[in-house]
Design an enzyme around this catalytic site. Structure first.
Site, mmCIF file in Angstrom:
data_model
loop_
_atom_site.group_PDB
_atom_site.id
_atom_site.type_symbol
_atom_site.label_atom_id
_atom_site.label_comp_id
_atom_site.label_asym_id
_atom_site.label_seq_id
_atom_site.Cartn_x
_atom_site.Cartn_y
_atom_site.Cartn_z
ATOM 1 C CB CYS A 2 -0.869 0.030 1.247
ATOM 2 S SG CYS A 2 -1.812 -1.484 1.458
ATOM 3 N NE ARG A 27 4.160 1.779 -1.502
ATOM 4 C CZ ARG A 27 5.320 1.241 -1.143
ATOM 5 N NH1 ARG A 27 6.382 1.495 -1.849
ATOM 6 N NH2 ARG A 27 5.405 0.462 -0.102
ATOM 7 C CD1 TRP A 75 -2.184 -4.768 -4.730
ATOM 8 C CD2 TRP A 75 -1.545 -5.958 -2.949
ATOM 9 N NE1 TRP A 75 -1.946 -6.058 -5.146
ATOM 10 C CE2 TRP A 75 -1.555 -6.814 -4.082
ATOM 11 C CE3 TRP A 75 -1.177 -6.499 -1.717
ATOM 12 C CZ2 TRP A 75 -1.210 -8.160 -4.024
ATOM 13 C CZ3 TRP A 75 -0.827 -7.844 -1.661
ATOM 14 C CH2 TRP A 75 -0.849 -8.653 -2.804
ATOM 15 C CG ASN A 99 2.910 -0.324 3.226
ATOM 16 O OD1 ASN A 99 2.456 -1.380 2.791
ATOM 17 N ND2 ASN A 99 4.084 0.158 2.849
ATOM 18 N N GLY A 100 1.586 -2.748 5.327
ATOM 19 C CA GLY A 100 2.255 -3.929 5.893
ATOM 20 C C GLY A 100 1.222 -4.945 6.330
ATOM 21 C CD GLU A 475 10.653 -10.144 -17.431
ATOM 22 O OE1 GLU A 475 10.473 -10.928 -16.501
ATOM 23 O OE2 GLU A 475 10.293 -8.949 -17.371
ATOM 24 C CE LYS A 479 6.949 -7.557 -17.496
ATOM 25 N NZ LYS A 479 8.028 -7.960 -16.661
ATOM 26 C CD GLU A 482 3.978 -8.641 -14.382
ATOM 27 O OE1 GLU A 482 4.791 -8.362 -15.279
ATOM 28 O OE2 GLU A 482 4.057 -8.191 -13.234
ATOM 29 C CG HIS A 498 11.633 -34.042 -21.626
ATOM 30 N ND1 HIS A 498 12.048 -35.342 -21.838
ATOM 31 C CD2 HIS A 498 12.626 -33.253 -22.096
ATOM 32 C CE1 HIS A 498 13.253 -35.331 -22.384
ATOM 33 N NE2 HIS A 498 13.630 -34.071 -22.552
ATOM 34 C CE LYS A 594 7.581 -0.898 -10.740
ATOM 35 N NZ LYS A 594 7.814 -1.778 -11.901
HETATM 36 O O1 M6R Z 1 10.949 -4.827 -6.746
HETATM 37 P P1 M6R Z 1 11.356 -6.229 -7.073
HETATM 38 O O2 M6R Z 1 12.233 -6.314 -8.275
HETATM 39 O O3 M6R Z 1 11.983 -6.930 -5.902
HETATM 40 O O4 M6R Z 1 10.009 -6.970 -7.413
HETATM 41 C C1 M6R Z 1 9.950 -8.336 -7.669
HETATM 42 C C2 M6R Z 1 8.662 -8.691 -8.367
HETATM 43 O O5 M6R Z 1 7.569 -8.404 -7.565
HETATM 44 C C3 M6R Z 1 8.505 -7.929 -9.694
HETATM 45 O O6 M6R Z 1 9.593 -8.151 -10.536
HETATM 46 C C4 M6R Z 1 7.215 -8.372 -10.426
HETATM 47 O O7 M6R Z 1 7.334 -9.688 -10.847
HETATM 48 C C5 M6R Z 1 6.941 -7.411 -11.580
HETATM 49 N N1 M6R Z 1 5.567 -7.028 -11.568
HETATM 50 C C6 M6R Z 1 7.248 -7.992 -12.905
HETATM 51 O O8 M6R Z 1 6.844 -7.214 -13.977
#
Ligand code: M6R
Length: 599
Positions: A2, A27, A75, A99-100, A475, A479, A482, A498, A594
């Site tokens: 958050c 966030r 969040w 936050n937490g 990756e 992407k 997500e 396999h 984020k």
């Molecule tokens: O801030 P960080 O790089 O530690 O975050 C790790 C993951 O949460 C972050 O890379 C997440 O997978 C992204 N949304 C990927 O696009």
């Protein structure tokens, strides 16, 4: 996860809070809320969904100057994204934002309920404000009541609390979740979860340390322990804007060209690699490396595994931080422990780092955010210098992480004398081409846009690659899922036979990363196997491939890492264009945030 903000001053409180929250919306954006104290009265507003909903709700509310307020963008962790669960949470006299995660909230809630206190929300946070009201009855001083409250909490928190009993005071506490205190010459005081809302507002900031608790009024800043260290904050807000691009993600993909030069400057020299962050003895006593990270940063780590072993000839073990934490890992003092994180606040990665430190390992952070929790904890840090990344789907942070790790593999190779000088010079020469490879290509972007319309259905995507192109496949798939919400998996091309090849049919989309400089014939055979089973194939390669249904032609390069960076941009653009066609919010995809500061 958050975002929280706080403000004391004579500016327009409402807009100070809302503008601050806007910078933190990345966030979390399940709901948002503010509470404003003026003339001993508190007014609070909340709305579900994005910040604009809250803005709409308060458009007719005018805050007088002089006063203070707190705000939150959520969040959801405990309880659905509803107005009742949105922060600030209130009790008779007080309001709190947090936050937490409060791990022992159930037992505190039970105890409070037994004492007749009613709860309005399903959140863990609400216990804080009720506990505070209870403690007020037991302590003469409000700060003592706040302190007693905080001492009862287990877990992670950044907390701001205001109460009618002290109409000029914001109480704060921090453990495990980030919080920054800022001030300026106009007598304004700010709190925020990250630098972003403070840029252009605060002249100096103190990064509040874990375990710090205190309060702030217009005239006083008090903390226990007395450890607030104010440092100047400079910055330009413009860098955080979209600069004419449709989305932050798009802007950040195109920024990779510029930021890459920043990442390399002063480090990639004519015939040498230098890191002023590391002293010459850094690798002394190190015989192997362990890397921990999450998500995209984990993919950067996997890429570096190939580079460290191949170039620096040093054994590497790479783990997802959330797995590492609970496996009771065997850690030996000759291991260099590297953590990779864009935000520097990821709870699992931070915890892994704490474990390594506790075991006495030498630690190194590769991170994008200076002064973040991870940076402050690690023995040494190499900043990736990607600039603020706002799109939830990480792009430029990944690119710069991979670059730093490639440079590090060469730096380690040099200090371990594992490659000759000619090879080092060659590698450095190729590094110099990276920014150029990342240059804007309208042609490729156009091609991704056009192709995207053919890839909106189907029962799944497989991104396949070999060697360093395997983590890039992971990756690419991450992407896509997500931001498009389509099912996508990354796979080592040689593994398809396999098991996963059983899924192959015309509705299975295979995105094949087919570099010319690395194992081309091997991956070609793997793609042929898929084509024989009628899978629809999009090949990304500098070489035409007649079995591909679709094709994105990349440039021929002489080094696999140059092919890697060019294909990285292609998979980023492709994911973005598919998501755009599906009408999704590219910058704030559903269910994500984020910065993942909860485990
Ligand atoms: O801030 P960080 O790089 O530690 O975050 C790790 C993951 O949460 C972050 O890379 C997440 O997978 C992204 N949304 C990927 O696009």
């Amino acid at each position: 996860m958050c975002g929280i903000v706080g403000y004391i001053g004579s500016g327009d409180i409402k807009s100070r809070l809302i503008e601050g929250l806007r910078e933190l919306e990345y966030r979390g954006y399940d709901s948002a809320g503010i509470a404003i104290m003026q003339n001993g009265k508190i007014e609070s507003f909340k709305a579900v969904g994005k910040l604009c909903n809250l803005e709409e709700k308060i458009k007719n509310f005018t805050a007088r100057s002089h006063g203070m307020g707190i705000g939150h963008t959520r969040w959801a962790t405990h309880g659905k994204p509803t107005e009742l669960n949105a922060h600030p949470h209130m009790s008779e006299n007080s309001y709190v934002v947090h936050n937490g995660i409060i791990e022992n909230y159930r037992e505190i809630k039970r105890m409070l309920q037994e004492n007749g206190i009613n709860f309005l929300s399903q959140t863990d946070t609400e216990v804080i404000v009720h506990l505070f009201e209870t403690e007020i009855k037991r302590h003469k001083e409000l700060f003592d009541a706040f302190k007693a409250t905080i001492e009862r909490l287990d877990g992670a928190y950044a907390v701001l609390l205001i109460t009618k009993k002290a109409p000029d005071t914001i109480f704060f506490a921090r453990k495990g979740s980030p919080m920054i205190l800022g001030r300026n010459g106009k007598g304004e005081i700010f709190f925020a979860s990250s630098d972003a809302p403070l840029i252009g507002e605060a002249e100096e900031v103190a990064y509040i340390e874990d375990g710090t608790i205190g309060y702030v009024t217009k005239k006083t800043i008090f903390s226990q322990p007395d450890n607030l260290l104010f440092v100047p904050l400079s910055g330009d807000k413009l860098t955080a804007q979209k600069s004419g691009y449709r989305f932050f993600m798009e802007k950040e993909i195109y920024e990779q060209y510029d930021v890459m030069s920043d990442t390399m400057i002063g480090r990639v020299l004519d015939n040498d690699i230098a890191f002023e962050e590391l002293d010459e003895t850094f690798m002394e006593g190190v015989s192997n490396i362990k890397i921990c990270a999450c998500g995209t940063s984990y993919h950067a780590a996997l890429t570096s595994g190939y580079l460290f072993e191949r170039i620096a000839k040093i054994g590497v073990n790479i783990e997802i931080a959330s797995e590492f934490r609970y496996k009771k890992p065997l850690l030996s003092p000759d291991t260099l422990f590297i953590v990779i994180s864009q935000s520097g606040e990821t709870a699992d990665t931070l915890e892994a780092l704490k474990m390594a430190k506790k075991a006495g390992l030498k630690t190194l952070a590769v991170c994008n955010v200076d002064n973040s929790s991870i940076v402050r904890l690690a023995d040494a840090t190499i900043l990736t210098r990607a600039g603020i990344e706002k799109g939830v789907a990480s792009t430029k942070a990944f690119a710069t992480q991979v670059m730093v790790l490639w440079m590090l593999s060469l730096y380690f190779a040099k200090s371990r004398k594992s490659v000759d000088e000619v090879s080092i010079r060659d590698e450095i020469r190729y590094m110099g081409y990276v920014p150029k490879v990342l240059q804007k290509s309208l042609e490729v972007h156009e091609k991704c846009k056009r192709l995207s319309k053919r890839y909106l259905h189907g029962h799944g995507f497989f991104f396949i690659g070999r060697d360093i192109f395997y983590p890039l496949a992971l990756e690419g798939a991450l992407k896509l899922k997500e931001i498009s919400y389509l099912h996508a998996e990354g796979y080592p091309a040689g593994e398809m036979k396999h098991g996963p090849i059983a899924l192959a049919d015309a509705e299975l989309f295979t995105i094949a990363l087919m570099p010319k400089t690395l194992l081309y014939d091997k991956i070609k055979s793997n793609v042929e196997e898929l084509s024989a089973r009628d899978s629809t194939i999009l090949s990304i390669s500098p070489q035409m491939f007649d079995l591909a249904d679709d094709f994105i032609l990349t440039h021929p390069h002489k080094h696999p890492m140059l092919e890697f960076f060019e294909m990285m941009v292609v998979v980023q653009l492709l994911a973005m264009e598919i998501a755009v066609r599906l009408g999704n919010d590219v910058d704030m995809p559903r269910n994500l945030a984020k910065s993942v500061t909860v485990e």
